[in-house]
Design a protein around this motif. Structure first.
Motif, mmCIF file in Angstrom:
data_model
loop_
_atom_site.group_PDB
_atom_site.id
_atom_site.type_symbol
_atom_site.label_atom_id
_atom_site.label_comp_id
_atom_site.label_asym_id
_atom_site.label_seq_id
_atom_site.Cartn_x
_atom_site.Cartn_y
_atom_site.Cartn_z
ATOM 1 N N MET A 1 46.197 46.967 37.813
ATOM 2 C CA MET A 1 46.328 46.175 39.037
ATOM 3 C C MET A 1 47.502 45.203 38.879
ATOM 4 S SD MET A 1 44.627 46.016 41.870
ATOM 5 C CE MET A 1 44.760 44.908 43.240
ATOM 6 N N ALA B 1 49.760 44.574 41.342
ATOM 7 C CA ALA B 1 50.213 43.990 42.616
ATOM 8 C C ALA B 1 49.866 42.502 42.694
ATOM 9 C CB ALA B 1 49.569 44.727 43.787
ATOM 10 N N VAL C 1 48.427 40.104 44.970
ATOM 11 C CA VAL C 1 47.588 40.256 46.166
ATOM 12 C C VAL C 1 47.411 38.884 46.822
ATOM 13 C CG1 VAL C 1 45.351 41.086 46.992
ATOM 14 C CG2 VAL C 1 46.369 42.094 44.943
ATOM 15 N N ASP D 1 45.688 35.886 48.312
ATOM 16 C CA ASP D 1 44.321 35.391 48.130
ATOM 17 C C ASP D 1 43.711 34.921 49.447
ATOM 18 O OD1 ASP D 1 44.185 35.815 45.387
ATOM 19 O OD2 ASP D 1 45.279 33.954 44.988
ATOM 20 N N THR E 1 40.599 36.505 50.935
ATOM 21 C CA THR E 1 40.628 37.972 50.998
ATOM 22 C C THR E 1 39.656 38.502 49.942
ATOM 23 O OG1 THR E 1 42.396 37.948 49.392
ATOM 24 C CG2 THR E 1 43.059 38.090 51.703
ATOM 25 N N PRO E 2 39.267 39.761 50.026
ATOM 26 C CA PRO E 2 38.404 40.302 48.963
ATOM 27 C C PRO E 2 39.170 40.361 47.649
ATOM 28 C CG PRO E 2 39.056 42.031 50.518
ATOM 29 C CD PRO E 2 39.574 40.733 51.065
ATOM 30 N N ASP E 3 38.484 40.160 46.524
ATOM 31 C CA ASP E 3 39.125 40.311 45.221
ATOM 32 C C ASP E 3 39.023 41.784 44.823
ATOM 33 O OD1 ASP E 3 39.618 40.443 42.363
ATOM 34 O OD2 ASP E 3 39.661 38.254 42.479
ATOM 35 N N VAL E 4 40.120 42.464 44.945
ATOM 36 C CA VAL E 4 40.121 43.925 44.775
ATOM 37 C C VAL E 4 39.775 44.300 43.337
ATOM 38 C CG1 VAL E 4 41.504 46.015 45.082
ATOM 39 C CG2 VAL E 4 41.896 44.025 46.566
ATOM 40 N N LEU E 5 40.366 43.579 42.392
ATOM 41 C CA LEU E 5 40.145 43.905 40.980
ATOM 42 C C LEU E 5 38.664 43.746 40.603
ATOM 43 C CD1 LEU E 5 41.453 44.711 38.335
ATOM 44 C CD2 LEU E 5 42.086 42.323 37.960
ATOM 45 N N GLY F 1 44.131 44.162 34.364
ATOM 46 C CA GLY F 1 44.520 43.183 35.379
ATOM 47 C C GLY F 1 45.764 42.434 34.942
ATOM 48 N N PHE F 2 46.380 41.794 35.868
ATOM 49 C CA PHE F 2 47.511 40.923 35.579
ATOM 50 C C PHE F 2 47.102 39.493 35.924
ATOM 51 C CE2 PHE F 2 51.660 42.995 34.714
ATOM 52 C CZ PHE F 2 51.183 44.283 34.535
ATOM 53 N N ALA F 3 47.670 38.540 35.245
ATOM 54 C CA ALA F 3 47.452 37.151 35.639
ATOM 55 C C ALA F 3 48.808 36.479 35.717
ATOM 56 C CB ALA F 3 46.561 36.435 34.632
ATOM 57 N N ALA F 4 49.107 35.951 36.877
ATOM 58 C CA ALA F 4 50.346 35.203 37.045
ATOM 59 C C ALA F 4 49.968 33.736 37.016
ATOM 60 C CB ALA F 4 50.973 35.569 38.382
ATOM 61 N N LYS G 1 39.845 34.380 33.107
ATOM 62 C CA LYS G 1 40.114 35.300 34.221
ATOM 63 C C LYS G 1 39.743 36.741 33.845
ATOM 64 C CE LYS G 1 43.455 34.247 37.137
ATOM 65 N NZ LYS G 1 44.796 34.036 37.726
ATOM 66 N N LYS H 1 36.961 38.815 35.868
ATOM 67 C CA LYS H 1 37.343 40.018 36.610
ATOM 68 C C LYS H 1 36.865 41.293 35.924
ATOM 69 C CE LYS H 1 40.823 37.832 39.278
ATOM 70 N NZ LYS H 1 41.525 38.101 40.530
HETATM 71 N N1 CTP Z 1 43.750 40.320 42.468
HETATM 72 C C1 CTP Z 1 43.007 41.149 43.288
HETATM 73 N N2 CTP Z 1 42.606 40.725 44.514
HETATM 74 C C2 CTP Z 1 42.902 39.487 44.946
HETATM 75 C C3 CTP Z 1 43.649 38.620 44.112
HETATM 76 C C4 CTP Z 1 44.071 39.067 42.895
HETATM 77 O O1 CTP Z 1 42.728 42.271 42.898
HETATM 78 N N3 CTP Z 1 42.495 39.096 46.145
HETATM 79 C C5 CTP Z 1 44.161 40.804 41.144
HETATM 80 C C6 CTP Z 1 45.655 40.804 40.870
HETATM 81 O O2 CTP Z 1 46.230 42.033 41.226
HETATM 82 C C7 CTP Z 1 45.728 40.598 39.362
HETATM 83 C C8 CTP Z 1 44.509 39.755 39.083
HETATM 84 O O3 CTP Z 1 43.633 39.928 40.187
HETATM 85 O O4 CTP Z 1 45.605 41.816 38.644
HETATM 86 C C9 CTP Z 1 44.788 38.300 38.902
HETATM 87 O O5 CTP Z 1 45.596 37.798 39.931
HETATM 88 P P1 CTP Z 1 45.979 36.273 39.980
HETATM 89 O O6 CTP Z 1 46.786 36.005 41.212
HETATM 90 O O7 CTP Z 1 46.571 35.860 38.668
HETATM 91 O O8 CTP Z 1 44.548 35.588 40.031
HETATM 92 P P2 CTP Z 1 43.622 35.195 41.221
HETATM 93 O O9 CTP Z 1 42.362 35.916 41.123
HETATM 94 O O10 CTP Z 1 44.351 35.328 42.502
HETATM 95 O O11 CTP Z 1 43.282 33.679 40.874
HETATM 96 P P3 CTP Z 1 44.195 32.387 41.063
HETATM 97 O O12 CTP Z 1 45.316 32.737 41.992
HETATM 98 O O13 CTP Z 1 43.271 31.387 41.627
HETATM 99 O O14 CTP Z 1 44.674 32.045 39.676
#
Ligand code: CTP
Length: 402
Positions: A275, A277, A279, A281, A308-312, A327-330, A346, A350
């Motif tokens: 994952m 992308a 996405v 939030d 939005t739904p958390d897809v991961l 997963g990725f974390a930015a 995280k 996840k």
């Molecule tokens: N992700 C997802 N669905 C979302 C948000 C994020 O699947 N609605 C996935 C991203 O693709 C990534 C991982 O969750 O692989 C972490 O994304 P990140 O933006 O770092 O974390 P968030 O869950 O959005 O948490 P936050 O922004 O609060 O740090």
């Protein structure tokens, strides 16, 4: 010669340039190999040097350019170059060159170099459509393919004159990516890998959206590397800034909801999900039917957003037996210790097997050609680090998924 691998080893690349107008693109090919850290030795035919100057090629490749079969005789240069090569790329390859290669001719330095080498040979044809489609050329191509030569292109498009059709040399970056792919180990053969890339956009009205700065480059590099290593790749692509690679299935999406639907559907049959992308939030609670007009809004526009739904998280909740999830974390956290703590939390939340931690900020991360990541497993252990161009980083991530 080095072992065929997808590593960041410095390769000795012999770049053959032959006499067609597309020889100017060979400068870009040499440049891309050099920037990727490889040692480039150019063998140019006399014809090639009528299209591009030797000083240009020497400056870009950072090595002398070889042309003459009768130079460097004492060091047996006519075979030495080929013997030292890890990879030979001929770009552009004219119709005449293809015929010479098919016949195994050794009348010039390029011919002897290729015949004396056991390195993989990658050829990028460039010529007018009629010449490309001529049965003689097609027979030569078939012969070369049957010997294991990799033919990249030609592309279809504008030719030198006003005409267009198949015959354009492929773009340098695509050629370099395909050529390096030939050396990748096939250690992911038989695997089905689903990757998301890019950034989702949430519409505000018919002409505006909320988006993010992701270019999709790291996800595309993962798709390219996984393909090169033999995997079947599905790329769910949200607003990529570059063309996805050939030889994979691309599912274009726009919003988080579309990305979610595509990912859940594809994850049901994939053995690995990555994952990558970015996405959104949050998305606007309501999307305006018509364009939001300034005069109707006044001096301040207040937007109400919903999660939005958390897809991961949904993908890991529906995990298939044995499925690997990445997963990725930015993160923008400046403290390195705290950064790893946040990422570990995280990863657990996840439910991923591997979390690729990417430190982002205003200056680095999104859109850059290089990347620097830390990989953490579900116990919070740092299992690897990768630094460099995004294709090398992609290979290091995939090493954890073999
Ligand atoms: N992700 C997802 N669905 C979302 C948000 C994020 O699947 N609605 C996935 C991203 O693709 C990534 C991982 O969750 O692989 C972490 O994304 P990140 O933006 O770092 O974390 P968030 O869950 O959005 O948490 P936050 O922004 O609060 O740090």
């Amino acid at each position: 010669m080095v072992e065929a691998s997808a590593s960041t080893e410095r390769l000795t690349v012999v770049l053959g340039i032959t006499g067609g107008i597309a020889a100017y693109k060979a400068v870009g090919v040499a440049r891309a190999f050099v920037l990727a850290g490889h040692d480039v030795h150019i063998v140019a035919t006399e014809g090639a040097l009528r299209f591009v100057g030797r000083p240009t090629l020497e400056a870009i490749s950072r090595n002398p350019v070889h042309t003459d079969l009768y130079e460097g005789v004492a060091e047996v240069r006519h075979v030495a170059l080929g013997q030292s090569a890890d990879l030979i790329v001929v770009a552009p390859a004219t119709a005449h060159t293809l015929a010479s290669l098919a016949a195994g001719l050794a009348g010039d330095l390029l011919g002897t170099t290729i015949l004396a080498s056991t390195a993989p040979l990658v050829v990028a044809p460039a010529m007018h459509t009629e010449m490309w489609q001529n049965l003689a050329t097609q027979a030569n191509i078939a012969t070369l393919r049957s010997r294991g030569v990799t033919i990249v292109g030609p592309a279809d498009g504008q030719l030198t004159g006003s005409d267009s059709g198949p015959g354009r040399m492929v773009e340098p970056e695509a050629l370099v990516s395909a050529a390096l792919g030939v050396l990748a180990p096939r250690d992911l053969a038989g695997r089905s890998i689903l990757i998301s890339a890019g950034g989702t956009r949430e519409p505000l009205d018919p002409v505006r959206f909320l988006g993010n700065r992701s270019s999709g480059r790291q996800g595309v590099a993962l798709a390219t590397a996984a393909r090169d290593r033999g995997a079947d790749v599905v790329l769910v692509a949200a607003h990529l800034e570059m063309a996805p690679p050939d030889g994979i299935t691309v599912v274009p999406v726009g919003t988080t909801e579309q990305l979610r639907d595509a990912m859940l559907q594809q994850a049901a049959v994939a053995d690995t999900v990555i994952m990558a992308a970015a996405v959104a939030d949050f998305r606007p609670l309501a999307v305006a039917e018509g364009k939001i007009k300034k005069d109707a809004v006044g001096d301040e526009l207040v937007l109400t957003l919903e999660r939005t739904p958390d897809v991961l998280t949904e993908i890991s909740a529906a995990r298939r037996d044995g499925q690997r999830i990445v997963g990725f974390a930015a993160e923008t956290e400046p403290d390195p210790v705290r950064l790893v703590e946040i990422a570990t939390e995280k990863a657990r939340r996840k439910g991923v097997d591997l979390l690729v931690l990417n430190h982002v900020g205003w200056e680095h991360g999104f859109g850059a050609v290089t990347n620097s990541v830390i990989m953490i497993d579900r116990t919070g252990t740092v299992v690897g680090k990768a630094d460099g161009d995004k294709l090398s980083v992609a290979h290091r991530i995939l090493d954890h998924l073999r």
